[in-house]
Write a protein that holds these residues in place. Structure first.
Motif, short mmCIF file in Angstrom:
data_model
loop_
_atom_site.label_atom_id
_atom_site.label_comp_id
_atom_site.label_asym_id
_atom_site.label_seq_id
_atom_site.Cartn_x
_atom_site.Cartn_y
_atom_site.Cartn_z
N VAL A 184 46.45 34.94 40.17
CA VAL A 184 46.02 35.97 39.22
C VAL A 184 45.38 37.12 39.99
CG1 VAL A 184 44.50 36.48 37.28
CG2 VAL A 184 45.65 34.27 37.40
N ASP A 185 45.67 38.34 39.55
CA ASP A 185 45.10 39.53 40.16
C ASP A 185 43.58 39.51 40.03
OD1 ASP A 185 45.57 43.09 39.76
OD2 ASP A 185 45.41 41.83 41.56
N ALA A 186 42.84 39.93 41.07
CA ALA A 186 41.38 39.84 41.09
C ALA A 186 40.74 40.62 39.94
CB ALA A 186 40.83 40.33 42.42
N LYS A 187 41.30 41.82 39.63
CA LYS A 187 40.70 42.63 38.55
C LYS A 187 40.81 41.92 37.22
CE LYS A 187 41.53 47.28 40.34
NZ LYS A 187 42.38 46.80 41.42
N ILE A 188 41.99 41.32 36.96
CA ILE A 188 42.18 40.62 35.68
C ILE A 188 41.27 39.41 35.61
CG2 ILE A 188 43.87 39.39 34.28
CD1 ILE A 188 46.02 41.15 35.53
N GLU A 198 38.41 39.06 36.97
CA GLU A 198 37.05 39.53 36.70
C GLU A 198 36.79 39.70 35.22
OE1 GLU A 198 36.05 42.32 40.39
OE2 GLU A 198 35.60 43.22 38.43
N SER A 211 38.59 32.76 45.03
CA SER A 211 39.41 33.63 44.18
C SER A 211 40.39 32.76 43.41
CB SER A 211 40.14 34.65 45.02
OG SER A 211 40.99 33.99 45.92
N ASN A 268 32.76 35.06 42.60
CA ASN A 268 33.66 35.57 43.64
C ASN A 268 33.57 34.86 44.97
OD1 ASN A 268 35.58 37.49 43.04
ND2 ASN A 268 33.99 39.00 42.56
#
Lengths: 267, 95
Positions: free
Chosen positions: B31-35, B37, B27, B24
């Protein structure tokens, strides 16, 4: 060099309908090829005479015990001492040094290397020459794995092999894939040894090459690409070992992998 | 610069970029951060499996497209006999 002042063009005046002032030398390393040598020379002579090209064959024999040199002398009697040059060596000294030795006696400006056991057929040599002229290439190599030439031509027939069982095909494809992935050589058949070289290009590459055996052929191609020489490919048919058999053991596999690694690290 | 050196440099850059996105520090764009991850930890394995299937596909295609040439073999046999007869007549020792 001025091609109109070459010995070939000066002596060929009025004797040939061909406009080709180049001379094509074939280097044939032989060891115990008494049965094959006459036929391959006959095929070469026929091809070159049909195409009206100036040619010679340099036979580099590594002291074959079966009388290959005697047959070569007889062939020189039939075709001429200026066409069949027998340049023997004292012992079995290896392929790379055979080419270097042969290069000392070459009087042409293009060199063709090929096997003497009919796996490479001389009928493809005119296609090599045409492709080389059309695109001013430094090297033209035969490939067993393509159906079209690269750059494309209309007269190329699909390549292929004969006499390989499934295991041999698998090994060949696997080896080629490994070499392709690791070395990215830009040719589809890296272990093939049926090639047309411009003479100065071959001399340059051979001085840089260090491996032995069939890895030597791979190294020449990889180095040629690294040095910026232009390479074209023509599909060839490969008829394997009609006289005799060859074994592909574990030591060869290891040797091959080592050769690829050495090329990966050094070129 | 040899191929190995080029590959090593590119590989190092790729690994550093991957580590930075994994922890992290950077970023992943677009792409969305949750995806990201969820995807990043398994990304190397996905690469390995993709490479494996590419290998299999490539070798399989190679095997399927490796042409047999019986016509070349037959033509060659005819030429060999013609050559031998011709040269025998000219006085060359042919077996």
């Amino acid at each position: 060099m001025n091609p109109f002042a070459s010995p070939t063009s000066l002596t060929m005046q009025g004797t040939h309908r061909s406009l080709d002032t180049h001379k094509y030398s074939v280097i044939l390393p032989t060891y115990n090829e008494r049965a094959n040598l006459p036929v391959i020379v006959w095929l070469l002579a026929r091809t070159f005479t049909e195409q009206e090209l100036d040619w010679e064959v340099v036979v580099v024999d590594d002291a074959s015990p079966d009388g290959t040199q005697e047959v070569a002398r007889q062939l020189a009697g039939v075709y001429g001492e200026d066409k069949i040059l027998l340049r023997p060596r004292a012992g079995k000294l290896g392929l790379g040094t055979a080419y270097i030795h042969g290069l000392n006696f070459v009087t042409g400006d293009f060199v063709i290397i090929m096997d003497a056991d009919f796996s490479h057929h001389p009928k493809f040599i005119p296609q090599f020459i045409r492709l080389q002229k059309a695109h001013n290439l430094d090297i033209v190599t035969g490939t067993r794995y393509r159906a079209t030439s690269k750059p494309a031509t209309v007269d190329a027939l699909p390549g292929g092999v004969h006499g390989w069982d499934f295991k041999r095909k698998l090994v060949s494809r696997g080896a080629n894939f490994l070499a392709d992935t690791v070395l990215n050589p830009g040719v589809s058949d890296l272990t093939g040894s049926f090639r047309l070289y411009r003479l100065p290009v071959l001399r340059h590459i051979i001085t840089e090459t260090v491996s032995k055996g069939y890895v030597f052929q791979m190294e020449m191609m990889v180095r040629a690409r690294a040095l910026g020489y232009t390479v074209g490919e023509v599909p060839i048919t490969f008829v394997d070992r009609i006289f005799g058999d060859s074994k592909l053991g574990a030591s060869e596999v290891v040797g091959y992998a080592k050769g690829i690694w050495t090329l990966f690290v050094s070129v | 610069m040899a191929r190995a050196h080029r590959a090593a440099v590119l590989g190092t850059i790729a690994i550093i970029a991957y580590m930075l996105t994994l922890f992290n520090v950077l970023s992943v764009p677009l792409v969305d951060a949750k995806i990201a991850e969820q995807i990043l930890p398994v990304f190397p394995w996905w690469l390995l499996v993709s490479f494996g299937s590419y290998c299999l596909w490539s070798i399989g295609m190679g095997l399927a497209t490796l042409r047999e040439c019986p016509e070349a073999y037959n033509e060659l046999l005819v030429e060999i006999t013609a050559a031998k007869n011709d040269l025998r007549a000219k006085g060359v020792t042919v077996d």
